[in-house]
Design a protein around this motif. Structure first.
Motif, PDB file in Angstrom:
ATOM      1  N   ALA A   1       0.596  -1.359   0.026  1.00 39.10           N
ATOM      2  CA  ALA A   1       0.049   0.171  -0.370  1.00 39.10           C
ATOM      3  C   ALA A   1       0.998   1.375   0.479  1.00 39.10           C
ATOM      4  O   ALA A   1       1.891   0.957   0.886  1.00 39.10           O
ATOM      5  CB  ALA A   1      -0.540  -0.188   1.024  1.00 39.10           C
ATOM      6  N   VAL A   2       0.643   2.210  -0.990  1.00 35.89           N
ATOM      7  CA  VAL A   2       1.686   3.363  -1.110  1.00 35.89           C
ATOM      8  C   VAL A   2       0.353   4.503  -1.039  1.00 35.89           C
ATOM      9  O   VAL A   2      -0.457   4.535  -1.450  1.00 35.89           O
ATOM     10  CB  VAL A   2       2.761   3.510  -2.368  1.00 35.89           C
ATOM     11  CG1 VAL A   2       2.952   4.734  -2.738  1.00 35.89           C
ATOM     12  CG2 VAL A   2       2.641   2.079  -2.567  1.00 35.89           C
ATOM     13  N   GLN A   3       0.436   5.946  -0.323  1.00 32.51           N
ATOM     14  CA  GLN A   3       0.198   6.713  -0.380  1.00 32.51           C
ATOM     15  C   GLN A   3      -0.237   7.416  -1.554  1.00 32.51           C
ATOM     16  O   GLN A   3       1.054   7.679  -2.118  1.00 32.51           O
ATOM     17  CB  GLN A   3       0.872   7.604   0.901  1.00 32.51           C
ATOM     18  CG  GLN A   3       0.708   7.280   2.016  1.00 32.51           C
ATOM     19  CD  GLN A   3       1.034   8.954   3.198  1.00 32.51           C
ATOM     20  OE1 GLN A   3       1.248   9.908   2.383  1.00 32.51           O
ATOM     21  NE2 GLN A   3      -0.138   8.680   4.230  1.00 32.51           N
ATOM     22  N   THR A   4      -1.638   7.460  -2.168  1.00 33.14           N
ATOM     23  CA  THR A   4      -1.690   8.503  -3.038  1.00 33.14           C
ATOM     24  C   THR A   4      -0.323   9.144  -3.902  1.00 33.14           C
ATOM     25  O   THR A   4      -0.489   9.364  -4.679  1.00 33.14           O
ATOM     26  CB  THR A   4      -3.218   8.585  -3.384  1.00 33.14           C
ATOM     27  OG1 THR A   4      -3.941   7.071  -2.978  1.00 33.14           O
ATOM     28  CG2 THR A   4      -3.947   8.403  -4.958  1.00 33.14           C
TER      29      THR A   4
ATOM     30  N   ARG B   1      -4.418  -1.439   3.271  1.00 33.40           N
ATOM     31  CA  ARG B   1      -4.989   0.161   2.899  1.00 33.40           C
ATOM     32  C   ARG B   1      -5.847   0.805   3.849  1.00 33.40           C
ATOM     33  O   ARG B   1      -6.846   0.876   4.055  1.00 33.40           O
ATOM     34  CB  ARG B   1      -5.223  -0.507   1.720  1.00 33.40           C
ATOM     35  CG  ARG B   1      -5.673   0.863   0.413  1.00 33.40           C
ATOM     36  CD  ARG B   1      -5.696   0.587  -0.569  1.00 33.40           C
ATOM     37  NE  ARG B   1      -7.167   0.736  -0.749  1.00 33.40           N
ATOM     38  CZ  ARG B   1      -8.099   1.686   0.308  1.00 33.40           C
ATOM     39  NH1 ARG B   1      -7.638   2.285   0.159  1.00 33.40           N
ATOM     40  NH2 ARG B   1      -9.699   0.834  -0.092  1.00 33.40           N
TER      41      ARG B   1
ATOM     42  N   GLU C   1      -4.649   5.487   0.759  1.00 29.68           N
ATOM     43  CA  GLU C   1      -3.467   4.646  -0.105  1.00 29.68           C
ATOM     44  C   GLU C   1      -3.776   4.181  -1.244  1.00 29.68           C
ATOM     45  O   GLU C   1      -5.081   3.619  -1.629  1.00 29.68           O
ATOM     46  CB  GLU C   1      -3.174   4.242   1.231  1.00 29.68           C
ATOM     47  CG  GLU C   1      -2.199   4.256   2.000  1.00 29.68           C
ATOM     48  CD  GLU C   1      -1.777   3.481   3.522  1.00 29.68           C
ATOM     49  OE1 GLU C   1      -0.551   3.321   4.233  1.00 29.68           O
ATOM     50  OE2 GLU C   1      -2.510   2.655   3.218  1.00 29.68           O
ATOM     51  N   THR C   2      -3.361   3.901  -2.000  1.00 28.47           N
ATOM     52  CA  THR C   2      -3.334   2.870  -3.155  1.00 28.47           C
ATOM     53  C   THR C   2      -2.631   1.068  -2.761  1.00 28.47           C
ATOM     54  O   THR C   2      -1.450   1.853  -3.027  1.00 28.47           O
ATOM     55  CB  THR C   2      -3.446   3.675  -4.582  1.00 28.47           C
ATOM     56  OG1 THR C   2      -4.028   4.961  -5.037  1.00 28.47           O
ATOM     57  CG2 THR C   2      -3.310   2.572  -5.830  1.00 28.47           C
TER      58      THR C   2
ATOM     59  N   PHE D   1       6.500   2.990   0.982  1.00 27.06           N
ATOM     60  CA  PHE D   1       5.696   2.247   1.797  1.00 27.06           C
ATOM     61  C   PHE D   1       6.173   1.663   2.851  1.00 27.06           C
ATOM     62  O   PHE D   1       7.198   1.805   3.514  1.00 27.06           O
ATOM     63  CB  PHE D   1       5.324   1.551   0.316  1.00 27.06           C
ATOM     64  CG  PHE D   1       6.454   0.278   0.626  1.00 27.06           C
ATOM     65  CD1 PHE D   1       6.353  -0.669   1.111  1.00 27.06           C
ATOM     66  CD2 PHE D   1       7.455   0.561  -1.250  1.00 27.06           C
ATOM     67  CE1 PHE D   1       7.764  -1.873   0.374  1.00 27.06           C
ATOM     68  CE2 PHE D   1       7.819  -0.103  -0.973  1.00 27.06           C
ATOM     69  CZ  PHE D   1       8.566  -1.001  -0.742  1.00 27.06           C
TER      70      PHE D   1
END
Length: 117
Positions: free
Chosen positions: A10-13, A60, A64-65, A101
């Motif tokens: 999960a990565v911060q959008t 997530r 996040e994406t 991430f």
């Protein structure tokens, strides 16, 4: 037979471009150490599940994406040797290249290819 390492994070959008740059730099290191290719996919249609799902698996957050990635290697042996070298390379160490991430929520594993149509 080829071998694949798969990853879900999960990565911060808002950090999409930061992640893309990190992934491009890491791909160079993987390929220098025997990987055939590296694919990074930014989640576009990743639904929440009721029992299981990618978002649930990586916990997530709303901002996040989900990112789905894989590295293809010529064999498990090349992967084992290459991955040791990748993990030792200072270009991908958190001290010199902070990961965009939370690595504690990363899901990963190695897979033997059984169908490649």
């Amino acid at each position: 037979m080829t071998y694949v390492d798969g990853f879900v994070v999960a990565v911060q959008t808002a950090n999409r471009e930061t992640y893309r740059k990190f992934a491009e730099a890491a791909a160079v290191v993987f390929k220098e150490n025997g990987a055939l290719n590296v694919v990074e996919c930014w989640g576009d249609d990743v639904p929440e599940g009721k029992l299981t799902s990618f978002p649930m698996a990586v916990k997530r957050a709303d901002d996040e994406t989900v990112v789905f990635s894989w590295v293809t290697w010529p064999s498990r042996q090349v992967r084992d040797e290459g991955m040791k070298a990748v993990m030792a390379d200072p270009r991908v160490q958190p001290d010199t290249s902070p990961m965009p991430f939370d690595g504690k929520r990363m899901i990963y594993g190695g897979f033997e290819v059984i169908v490649d149509a």
